[in-house]
Each structure stands twice: as C-alpha cells, then as structure tokens.
Design a protein around this motif. Structure first.
Motif, PDB file in Angstrom:
ATOM      1  N   PHE A  79      47.059 -40.360  51.456  1.00 54.73           N
ATOM      2  CA  PHE A  79      47.225 -38.899  52.223  1.00 54.73           C
ATOM      3  C   PHE A  79      45.931 -38.231  52.741  1.00 54.73           C
ATOM      4  CE2 PHE A  79      50.891 -38.030  48.686  1.00 54.73           C
ATOM      5  CZ  PHE A  79      51.608 -38.916  49.826  1.00 54.73           C
ATOM      6  N   ASP A  80      45.863 -37.712  53.779  1.00 54.57           N
ATOM      7  CA  ASP A  80      44.403 -37.466  54.513  1.00 54.57           C
ATOM      8  C   ASP A  80      44.604 -36.019  54.976  1.00 54.57           C
ATOM      9  OD1 ASP A  80      46.210 -37.799  56.673  1.00 54.57           O
ATOM     10  OD2 ASP A  80      45.253 -39.050  57.916  1.00 54.57           O
ATOM     11  N   ARG A  81      45.868 -35.323  54.572  1.00 54.67           N
ATOM     12  CA  ARG A  81      45.771 -33.974  55.042  1.00 54.67           C
ATOM     13  C   ARG A  81      46.156 -33.045  53.776  1.00 54.67           C
ATOM     14  NH1 ARG A  81      48.942 -33.674  60.974  1.00 54.67           N
ATOM     15  NH2 ARG A  81      47.295 -34.899  61.885  1.00 54.67           N
ATOM     16  N   VAL A  82      45.147 -33.349  52.628  1.00 50.22           N
ATOM     17  CA  VAL A  82      45.637 -32.543  51.453  1.00 50.22           C
ATOM     18  C   VAL A  82      45.435 -31.330  51.320  1.00 50.22           C
ATOM     19  CG1 VAL A  82      45.412 -32.892  48.863  1.00 50.22           C
ATOM     20  CG2 VAL A  82      45.605 -34.983  50.326  1.00 50.22           C
ATOM     21  N   THR A  83      46.165 -30.351  50.732  1.00 51.76           N
ATOM     22  CA  THR A  83      45.564 -29.011  50.402  1.00 51.76           C
ATOM     23  C   THR A  83      46.233 -28.586  49.334  1.00 51.76           C
ATOM     24  OG1 THR A  83      45.652 -26.854  51.350  1.00 51.76           O
ATOM     25  CG2 THR A  83      47.419 -28.160  51.648  1.00 51.76           C
ATOM     26  N   ASN A  84      45.871 -27.245  48.916  1.00 48.09           N
ATOM     27  CA  ASN A  84      46.295 -26.657  47.493  1.00 48.09           C
ATOM     28  C   ASN A  84      46.768 -25.227  47.738  1.00 48.09           C
ATOM     29  OD1 ASN A  84      44.774 -28.778  45.214  1.00 48.09           O
ATOM     30  ND2 ASN A  84      43.770 -28.443  47.066  1.00 48.09           N
ATOM     31  N   GLY A  85      47.735 -24.870  46.919  1.00 50.22           N
ATOM     32  CA  GLY A  85      48.323 -23.892  47.061  1.00 50.22           C
ATOM     33  C   GLY A  85      48.275 -22.908  45.551  1.00 50.22           C
ATOM     34  N   VAL A  86      47.998 -21.736  45.357  1.00 51.33           N
ATOM     35  CA  VAL A  86      48.105 -20.888  44.106  1.00 51.33           C
ATOM     36  C   VAL A  86      48.934 -19.768  44.338  1.00 51.33           C
ATOM     37  CG1 VAL A  86      46.648 -19.559  42.468  1.00 51.33           C
ATOM     38  CG2 VAL A  86      45.715 -21.770  43.156  1.00 51.33           C
TER      39      VAL A  86
END
Length: 418
Positions: A259-266
């Motif tokens: 995975f090269d387009r990893v993001t996080n959400g809160v």
C-alpha cells in the motif's frame, strides 16, 4: 458416497467433503477448541461436524457429547438423524446403540454417550448427568436460532466442566441481516477459534445430485440475491443496506506492505459516542478502498489517543480529522502528528457517502477492524414506521468509523467533484 465397512478400512475422503480438509486438520491437531462452520445450503457442513464428533469421541474415551438445537421437537429429524448417518458412514453401526427415548447414541465398548437437547427446556440441560468422565463436546446446530451469545455461554458453562479436553462446534446458515448476533459473532476474534465458510460449490456434485444443482442454478438465474443468500451463505441484507460493495476478508501483511497511498481518519468522541480512528489505502486504478486498522475508545484524552495513533503509524503519515473540533486538531499537531482538519461544505456528507457507495469495493479486514466491519455491514437506511417506506438521507447513528473513513478519504472525494 460409499458406506465404510469399518473404521479401520474407512477413507475419510469418502465421508468428508474436500472443502473441510483444513477444518479436519485443525480439529485433529488439537490447535483449536472451537470450530464455527457457516455456509449455504448443500455445503455438507452438518455432515462434516457429525463425523468429527464421532471421531473425537473415539479418540477421547472419557468424554461424552451434547448436541443442541433451539427446539427439542426438531432434534429427531435433524441432528439425531445426522449423527446416526455419521455412525453408519464410518462403519460403526454395530458398535453404537441409538435410541430416541432417551434420545442418545451410546458407544458400546466404553459407554460414552452422544446426547441431544432442545434449549426450549433449559431445565434438562442443567440436570445432565453422565455415568463416568465428563462432557467434552458441545454442538450448537443452527446457531443463529438460539437467543444469543449469553444463552450459548450459559450452556457451555453448565456442560464443559472438568477434564482436560473440551471442544465446541457451531454451525449455521448466515441470516440475511448483518446485525443478527450469529453474523456478528463470527466477526469476533476468539482465542482457539476457527471460522470456516463453505458452499455447495465445494461439495462433490455426485453427493448433491442433479436436482439440487439444477434448483440452485435456476435460483441463480431468476433471483441472484436469493441465490447468494441461500446457496452461497452470504449476508445480503434486507434491501436497505447502505453499502452493497463490502468485502469482509483478511488483508495480509504482504498486501499492506504494497500500500502506497495510506491515510488515516479520526472521528472525535468521548462518551457515549466513542473516539474512532481508521487507517486505510485507496487503490485508484481498481477503485477499491482497503480498511486495515482501527482503534475505538471511550473517555480517553486527546493526549492518550494521540499516543495510541503514533504507536500505529509511521512519522509524518497524514491524518485527517473531523473539523468540528479545531482544538483537538491543534492538540494532535502539538503532539507531533501530521493532522489536518477535514474540508467540509454544503452536501459534503451526502457526497462522501455516495462516493463510498460508488466504489468497486470496500475491503475490510474483520480481524483487524471488527468495529468497522460491524458498522459498515449493519448500516442501513431507515424506514417509515407507518408505511415501511425507505427514508431519504443517512442515519446519524452507529457510524463513528464510517465518519472516520469519510474524513480519512476527504482529499480523494473532494477532488472528484465536491
């Protein structure tokens, strides 16, 4: 399927469908103490479980087995007949005495018993007595028909006492509704448990017969949703599910490594609404979103949740949070997280939800993300209480990880028209 003349000459491949080879090895190895067999019609899961119970009984001469269904009046024509079938297939008919009053199968060389009970008479379960040894095996057939996990636990606590060996089998056809307790149960990770799914497609065709296969193909052509539920054992919902593009499956470490387009959400929360965090990757070429990590907390400070996130993500990885709490976003930045507020606007909730619904697939690992898997799979449109008509809009309840995912993908769907 040929009947074995005796257990010594019996080939298990003649009585166990190839689909259950892994399950059989897991039971035989002793590495698990609970096997959940779920799937569609004709998958042969009940046949497999009945054979395994007889084999375990012979392997452990001090144990007895209990077989349960919700209602006692269904025992004789279902699980009792199934166990008698297994005894016959294994070539052990002369070594068992099977009676219906009391309903039990006794292994004559040792006196071990397989007993049958309906949980509509709980008093019988509490008063189970065995002539020696202890009860070491429980089988709950049609698991979803029982009242819930507490009822199952109460039975296990009453029966599986003492002795060094115990094993529980649980089998069922998954109900259509994701919120059914049995569907929820298989998403939980439990030490010593194995969950296996099977369908008629993995059973030898000659075991099922041409009529069964023809009926399945007819339903496939005339009612694909009914086919997926009845024959493939899929949780298809009631027609009001918001996300029809879910894939609940394990996401491997090897996949995550690519995975090269990893993001996080809160999604901020305290109590009763929880704080929710998700880590995700979007494959634009395949229009597929992968959700592979989560955290859920109540009554936890920003400092503590920030520390939790920092322990799960590389330094500098982007985290997008609900813009409704600017101070919390600032707190995260002060704690060293690359946190930014989500960009909202008129209609942003509806647009982001429609974008998620439009994806080719939303892949969720239920082992890594059990809360997220539950939210997405159980999220449904509301119905009018009087007319039953489906209401417009998205319910603002039980959607904390859904919101975290919307925020985490904020940059992606904003670029696509918002």
């Amino acid at each position: 399927m040929e009947v074995c003349r005796s257990l010594t000459t019996c080939k298990l491949s003649d009585v166990i469908s190839p689909a259950f080879a892994e399950s059989h090895r897991a039971v035989k190895s002793g590495k698990i103490n609970e096997l959940v067999e779920k799937g569609g019609r004709g998958s042969c899961k009940s046949s497999f479980v009945s054979v395994e119970i007889v084999l375990l009984l012979l392997k452990n001469p001090l144990i007895h087995a209990c077989v349960f269904r919700k209602y006692g009046n269904t025992l004789r024509t279902t699980v009792y007949t199934q166990i008698v079938w297994a005894i016959t297939q294994l070539g052990l008919t002369r070594k068992f005495r099977c009676t219906v009053s009391p309903m039990e199968c006794t292994y004559l060389p040792t006196g071990q018993k397989i007993m049958f009970f309906g949980l509509d008479d709980p008093g019988k379960v509490k008063s189970i007595k065995v002539p020696f040894g202890y009860i070491g095996i429980d089988w709950f057939e049609e698991l979803d028909q029982f009242d819930g996990p507490e009822q199952i636990r109460n039975v296990e606590q009453s029966t599986l006492r003492g002795g060094s060996f115990s094993f529980t089998f649980k089998s069922f056809n998954p109900p259509a509704m994701a919120r059914n307790w049995a569907n929820r149960y298989v998403l939980e990770k439990k030490p010593g448990q194995m969950v296996h799914h099977s369908t008629y497609l993995t059973a030898p065709p000659e075991w099922l017969g041409p009529r069964f296969i023809a009926d399945a193909e007819h339903l496939k052509n005339t009612n694909p949703t009914g086919y997926r539920h009845e024959y493939l054992g899929e949780v298809v919902g009631s027609g009001t599910q918001v996300f029809e593009n879910l894939q609940l499956r394990a996401i491997t470490d090897a996949e995550i490594g690519q995975f090269d387009r990893v993001t996080n959400g809160v999604d901020w929360g305290w109590y009763p609404d929880p704080w929710a965090w998700n880590r995700m990757h979007y494959d634009a070429a395949r229009r597929t979103l992968y959700l592979f990590d989560e955290l859920t907390r109540n009554r936890t400070s920003n400092a503590d949740t920030a520390a939790l996130v920092k322990g799960r993500v590389p330094a500098g990885e982007l985290l997008i949070a609900d813009s409704a709490e600017e101070k919390s976003v600032s707190d995260y930045r002060s704690y060293g997280l690359n946190c930014r507020a989500s960009e909202k606007g008129p209609g942003s909730v509806a647009y982001s939800m429609k974008w998620l619904q439009s994806l080719a697939a939303i892949v969720i690992d239920p082992g890594r993300c059990p809360d997220t898997a539950q939210e997405f799979s159980e999220y449904e449109y509301e119905r009018d209480g009087k007319t039953g008509e489906v209401l417009q809009g998205y319910p603002d309840a039980a959607n904390h990880h859904i919101d975290a995912v919307r925020y985490g993908t904020n940059k992606i769907w904003k670029r696509r028209g918002q």
